[in-house]
Scaffold this motif. Structure first.
Motif, mmCIF file in Angstrom:
data_model
loop_
_atom_site.group_PDB
_atom_site.id
_atom_site.type_symbol
_atom_site.label_atom_id
_atom_site.label_comp_id
_atom_site.label_asym_id
_atom_site.label_seq_id
_atom_site.Cartn_x
_atom_site.Cartn_y
_atom_site.Cartn_z
ATOM 1 N N ARG A 1 0.855 -1.202 -0.006
ATOM 2 C CA ARG A 1 0.035 -0.145 0.017
ATOM 3 C C ARG A 1 0.962 1.184 -0.150
ATOM 4 N N LYS A 2 1.980 1.124 0.870
ATOM 5 C CA LYS A 2 2.900 2.591 0.913
ATOM 6 C C LYS A 2 3.527 2.432 -0.525
ATOM 7 N N ALA A 3 4.057 1.428 -1.065
ATOM 8 C CA ALA A 3 4.648 1.397 -2.437
ATOM 9 C C ALA A 3 3.836 2.209 -3.298
ATOM 10 N N ILE A 4 2.610 1.903 -3.247
ATOM 11 C CA ILE A 4 1.592 2.101 -4.342
ATOM 12 C C ILE A 4 1.127 3.829 -4.146
ATOM 13 N N ASN A 5 1.096 4.311 -3.039
ATOM 14 C CA ASN A 5 0.940 5.509 -2.730
ATOM 15 C C ASN A 5 2.006 6.418 -2.916
ATOM 16 N N ASP A 6 3.359 6.089 -2.619
ATOM 17 C CA ASP A 6 4.476 6.651 -3.129
ATOM 18 C C ASP A 6 4.625 6.958 -4.616
ATOM 19 N N ALA A 7 4.320 5.654 -5.299
ATOM 20 C CA ALA A 7 4.221 5.655 -6.715
ATOM 21 C C ALA A 7 3.315 6.804 -7.278
ATOM 22 N N SER A 8 2.464 6.878 -6.794
ATOM 23 C CA SER A 8 1.101 7.821 -6.973
ATOM 24 C C SER A 8 1.886 9.301 -6.928
ATOM 25 N N ASP A 9 2.354 9.294 -5.812
ATOM 26 C CA ASP A 9 2.958 10.767 -5.654
ATOM 27 C C ASP A 9 3.980 10.972 -6.479
ATOM 28 N N HIS A 10 4.835 10.030 -6.992
ATOM 29 C CA HIS A 10 6.015 10.207 -7.910
ATOM 30 C C HIS A 10 5.355 10.541 -9.493
ATOM 31 N N LEU A 11 4.377 10.011 -9.664
ATOM 32 C CA LEU A 11 3.506 10.122 -11.093
ATOM 33 C C LEU A 11 3.002 11.630 -11.081
ATOM 34 N N ASN A 12 2.180 12.095 -10.078
ATOM 35 C CA ASN A 12 1.693 13.266 -9.753
ATOM 36 C C ASN A 12 2.896 14.434 -9.940
ATOM 37 N N ALA A 13 4.108 14.338 -9.275
ATOM 38 C CA ALA A 13 4.900 15.147 -9.150
ATOM 39 C C ALA A 13 5.473 15.329 -10.642
ATOM 40 N N ALA A 14 5.726 14.317 -11.557
ATOM 41 C CA ALA A 14 6.291 14.564 -12.766
ATOM 42 C C ALA A 14 5.095 15.231 -13.727
ATOM 43 N N ILE A 15 3.687 14.822 -13.667
ATOM 44 C CA ILE A 15 2.769 15.425 -14.377
ATOM 45 C C ILE A 15 2.586 17.006 -13.986
ATOM 46 N N ALA A 16 2.696 17.331 -12.673
ATOM 47 C CA ALA A 16 2.692 18.669 -12.224
ATOM 48 C C ALA A 16 3.582 19.459 -12.841
ATOM 49 N N LYS A 17 4.929 18.950 -13.036
ATOM 50 C CA LYS A 17 6.001 19.627 -13.554
ATOM 51 C C LYS A 17 5.948 19.974 -14.842
ATOM 52 N N ARG A 18 5.641 19.124 -15.576
ATOM 53 C CA ARG A 18 5.301 19.232 -17.255
ATOM 54 C C ARG A 18 4.348 20.251 -17.239
ATOM 55 N N ALA A 19 3.306 20.250 -16.505
ATOM 56 C CA ALA A 19 1.849 21.221 -16.682
ATOM 57 C C ALA A 19 2.541 22.304 -16.343
ATOM 58 N N ALA A 20 3.288 22.826 -15.359
ATOM 59 C CA ALA A 20 3.585 24.147 -14.910
ATOM 60 C C ALA A 20 4.632 24.661 -15.982
ATOM 61 N N ASP A 21 5.635 23.825 -16.606
ATOM 62 C CA ASP A 21 6.351 24.394 -17.799
ATOM 63 C C ASP A 21 5.658 24.671 -18.866
ATOM 64 N N HIS A 22 4.366 24.159 -19.195
ATOM 65 C CA HIS A 22 3.480 24.708 -20.315
ATOM 66 C C HIS A 22 2.686 25.916 -19.967
ATOM 67 N N GLY A 23 2.673 26.273 -18.710
ATOM 68 C CA GLY A 23 1.663 27.338 -18.209
ATOM 69 C C GLY A 23 0.272 26.730 -17.747
ATOM 70 N N PHE A 24 0.036 25.529 -17.698
ATOM 71 C CA PHE A 24 -1.095 25.086 -17.178
ATOM 72 C C PHE A 24 -1.526 25.016 -15.986
ATOM 73 N N ALA A 25 -2.618 24.735 -15.591
ATOM 74 C CA ALA A 25 -3.066 24.982 -13.863
ATOM 75 C C ALA A 25 -3.038 23.313 -13.865
ATOM 76 N N TRP A 26 -2.607 23.273 -12.473
ATOM 77 C CA TRP A 26 -2.260 22.021 -11.949
ATOM 78 C C TRP A 26 -3.413 21.761 -10.715
ATOM 79 N N GLY A 27 -4.172 20.429 -10.975
ATOM 80 C CA GLY A 27 -5.374 20.241 -10.281
ATOM 81 C C GLY A 27 -5.068 19.053 -9.375
ATOM 82 N N ASP A 28 -4.851 19.302 -8.009
ATOM 83 C CA ASP A 28 -4.183 18.264 -7.289
ATOM 84 C C ASP A 28 -5.450 17.671 -6.443
ATOM 85 N N VAL A 29 -5.677 16.383 -6.574
ATOM 86 C CA VAL A 29 -6.985 15.852 -5.963
ATOM 87 C C VAL A 29 -6.721 14.973 -4.881
#
Length: 268
Positions: free
Chosen positions: A193-221
């Protein structure tokens, strides 16, 4: 005294003009989102897999009337609404088949994408059926993919969206953490469960970074889903659903309306 009054007058005039300009910009942005068209792109988290009430015309894409995009459209009455998100979609699928409705009149675009590229289904299958070490190993493979390959794929999608919808506000939404930790819960081990949660955080961080670099809004759920993870006793996510395996680890109707919709409302 006269000079002092003049300074005060000019300062007041500039302040008033600045306030009016700010208000005009805000009003324009609001008007663009409300009066322009809305296009909802992405994968199963946008199409609404797990929420039920699927539009039969959407076939295997399983677009739900209870997903956050149609809920937002019903509440805000955009000038047009195109719902092209599809279950199982990867970045290449968005590029190949979802961008058609985008145009210069599009006012709002939302998207969830990246989880399937990173092997979400295979990760969860491995973690459910195999050992802790096999689960962690598969997750590490997915994390390496997120670091090495996914950013470029996201760039391709985000650049295409901006090119086709130059005036739109683009909101990129992420994925929830799946499990509440530190509690007794049948099913997966705490290690998994912890490994899955950590992986989700890792994925979210990567997506948020690319969104920000394109000037898009980030919606963290993740904040809205806190307290509603699997094992919380009030879950907005399906656990393993053996009767409808495709709905496993997807938001319920409550997860769409209570987890995703408020985040879009705060970013639209």
């Amino acid at each position: 005294m006269r000079r002092s009054r003049l300074v005060l007058f000019l300062s007041s005039l500039l302040l008033t003009a600045g306030t009016a300009l700010t208000g005009a910009v805000s009003a324009h942005a609001s008007q663009l989102t409300a009066s322009g068209g809305y296009v909802a792109l992405g994968d199963s988290y946008s199409s609404g897999v797990g929420a039920g009430s699927y539009d039969s015309a959407s076939g295997d894409c399983k677009r739900s009337t209870k997903a956050f995009p149609p809920l937002w459209a019903a509440a805000n009455a955009p000038s047009s609404f195109h719902f092209t998100a599809c279950s199982g979609a990867r970045t290449g699928d968005v590029l190949a088949g979802q961008l058609g409705p985008l145009s210069s009149t599009t006012g709002l675009v939302t998207i969830t994408i990246g989880g399937n590229d990173a092997g979400f289904a295979d990760v969860m299958t491995t973690c459910v059926l195999q050992t802790d070490s096999a689960c962690v190993s598969r997750i590490n493979t997915a994390r390496a993919y997120v670091d090495s390959t996914l950013p470029g794929q996201l760039d391709n999608v985000y650049s295409a969206i901006r090119s086709k919808a130059p005036n739109a506000r683009v909101v990129v939404l992420g994925y929830p953490r799946f499990y509440k930790l530190g509690t007794t819960c049948l099913g997966l081990s705490e290690t998994k469960r912890k490994a899955i949660n950590d992986a989700s955080d890792h994925l979210n961080a990567a997506i948020a970074k690319r969104a920000a670099d394109h000037g898009f809004a980030w919606g963290d759920v993740r904040p809205t889903f806190t307290g509603h993870e699997i094992c919380s006793g009030s879950s907005w996510l399906h656990s393993v659903n053996w009767l409808n395996i495709g709905e496993s680890y997807h938001p319920t109707a409550a997860g769409q309306s209570g987890g995703y919709l408020p985040v879009l409302n705060s970013n639209d």
